[in-house]
Scaffold this motif. Sequence first.
Motif, PDB file in Angstrom:
ATOM      1  N   ALA A  38       0.835  -1.208   0.000  1.00 29.83           N
ATOM      2  CA  ALA A  38       0.000   0.000   0.000  1.00 29.83           C
ATOM      3  C   ALA A  38       0.873   1.263   0.000  1.00 29.83           C
ATOM      4  CB  ALA A  38      -0.986   0.008   1.154  1.00 29.83           C
ATOM      5  N   ALA A  39       0.231   2.416  -0.071  1.00 29.35           N
ATOM      6  CA  ALA A  39       0.965   3.677  -0.180  1.00 29.35           C
ATOM      7  C   ALA A  39       1.692   3.979   1.127  1.00 29.35           C
ATOM      8  CB  ALA A  39      -0.009   4.812  -0.538  1.00 29.35           C
ATOM      9  N   ASP A  40       2.668   4.900   1.044  1.00 24.71           N
ATOM     10  CA  ASP A  40       3.466   5.267   2.223  1.00 24.71           C
ATOM     11  C   ASP A  40       2.582   5.586   3.427  1.00 24.71           C
ATOM     12  OD1 ASP A  40       6.106   4.957   1.648  1.00 24.71           O
ATOM     13  OD2 ASP A  40       6.288   6.921   0.662  1.00 24.71           O
ATOM     14  N   TYR A  82      -0.368  -5.484  -2.530  1.00 23.51           N
ATOM     15  CA  TYR A  82       0.035  -4.859  -3.783  1.00 23.51           C
ATOM     16  C   TYR A  82      -1.039  -5.017  -4.855  1.00 23.51           C
ATOM     17  CZ  TYR A  82       4.864  -4.388  -2.046  1.00 23.51           C
ATOM     18  OH  TYR A  82       5.986  -4.046  -1.341  1.00 23.51           O
ATOM     19  N   GLY A  83      -2.198  -5.520  -4.488  1.00 22.78           N
ATOM     20  CA  GLY A  83      -3.223  -5.825  -5.486  1.00 22.78           C
ATOM     21  C   GLY A  83      -2.837  -7.083  -6.260  1.00 22.78           C
ATOM     22  N   ALA A  84      -3.837  -7.705  -6.878  1.00 25.70           N
ATOM     23  CA  ALA A  84      -3.582  -8.914  -7.676  1.00 25.70           C
ATOM     24  C   ALA A  84      -3.335  -8.500  -9.131  1.00 25.70           C
ATOM     25  CB  ALA A  84      -4.793  -9.846  -7.604  1.00 25.70           C
ATOM     26  N   PRO A  85      -2.455  -9.181  -9.848  1.00 22.59           N
ATOM     27  CA  PRO A  85      -1.706 -10.362  -9.418  1.00 22.59           C
ATOM     28  C   PRO A  85      -0.373 -10.076  -8.730  1.00 22.59           C
ATOM     29  CG  PRO A  85      -1.348 -10.030 -11.761  1.00 22.59           C
ATOM     30  CD  PRO A  85      -2.298  -8.933 -11.310  1.00 22.59           C
ATOM     31  N   GLY A  91      -4.966  -7.487  -0.996  1.00 24.61           N
ATOM     32  CA  GLY A  91      -5.596  -6.424  -1.789  1.00 24.61           C
ATOM     33  C   GLY A  91      -5.662  -5.089  -1.079  1.00 24.61           C
ATOM     34  N   GLY A  92      -6.834  -4.489  -1.090  1.00 21.54           N
ATOM     35  CA  GLY A  92      -6.995  -3.145  -0.536  1.00 21.54           C
ATOM     36  C   GLY A  92      -7.241  -3.093   0.971  1.00 21.54           C
TER      37      GLY A  92
END
Length: 195
Positions: free
Chosen positions: A109-111, A162-165, A187-188
């Motif tokens: 995910a983001a910082d 990091y989301g798929a894949p 995921g999220g």
Amino acid sequence: VASIDVLGVRVDDVTMDETIDLIAAMLAAGGVHQIATVNPEFVMAAQNNVAFRATLAATSLSVPDGTGLLHAARWQGKQLRAKVTGIDLTERLAAESATRGWKIFLLGAADGVAAKAAAVLQARYPHCQIVGTWAGSPREPDQAAIAAEIRRTQPEIVLVAYGAPAQDLWIRRYGAELGIKLGIGVGGTFDDLAG
Ligand code: UDP
């Protein structure tokens, strides 16, 4: 574990309680394990991505993350009893870690998001064992820093957002060499927890 096949992707028929029992068994058995939280987007992405398809085929467990898959089972005259989502699994693992001592690392995910998610989990499950967080990215230049942080904090379970894949490919590529016991693509989830 019973499972169904959705366009070539295996989805296992497990409840949350069964998932936790299976995780305990994986950690006790040793080796490196991977769990995918499969939703319909995974199934679509797997259609034209050989590496993703191979990764999903090799998981220790692929849980149904979404009602779309429960419907798909029904259309086949089969059953997936429960939805097991990444966020629910993350919360349950945080809760279990307080009593079982499972050490958990939040990657992706983001910082600042994973750290915020960890703080939220820590507040909800006061004795949970989140041993580290790191944003990073699944790209090669980031791997040395990620490896150093994971080796330093020695988690058993790494939750990867990091989301798929990308997240699932990352676990398959790096899980064994980092000495983790279980990687789960979520995921999220960290964004949802961080609000
Ligand atoms: N993400 C990331 N690095 C990347 C791409 C995505 O950390 O290179 C994160 C993004 O910030 C988000 C998560 O991956 O936290 C996945 O979000 P998304 O909702 O797309 O995943 P899904 O739940 O749909 O699989």
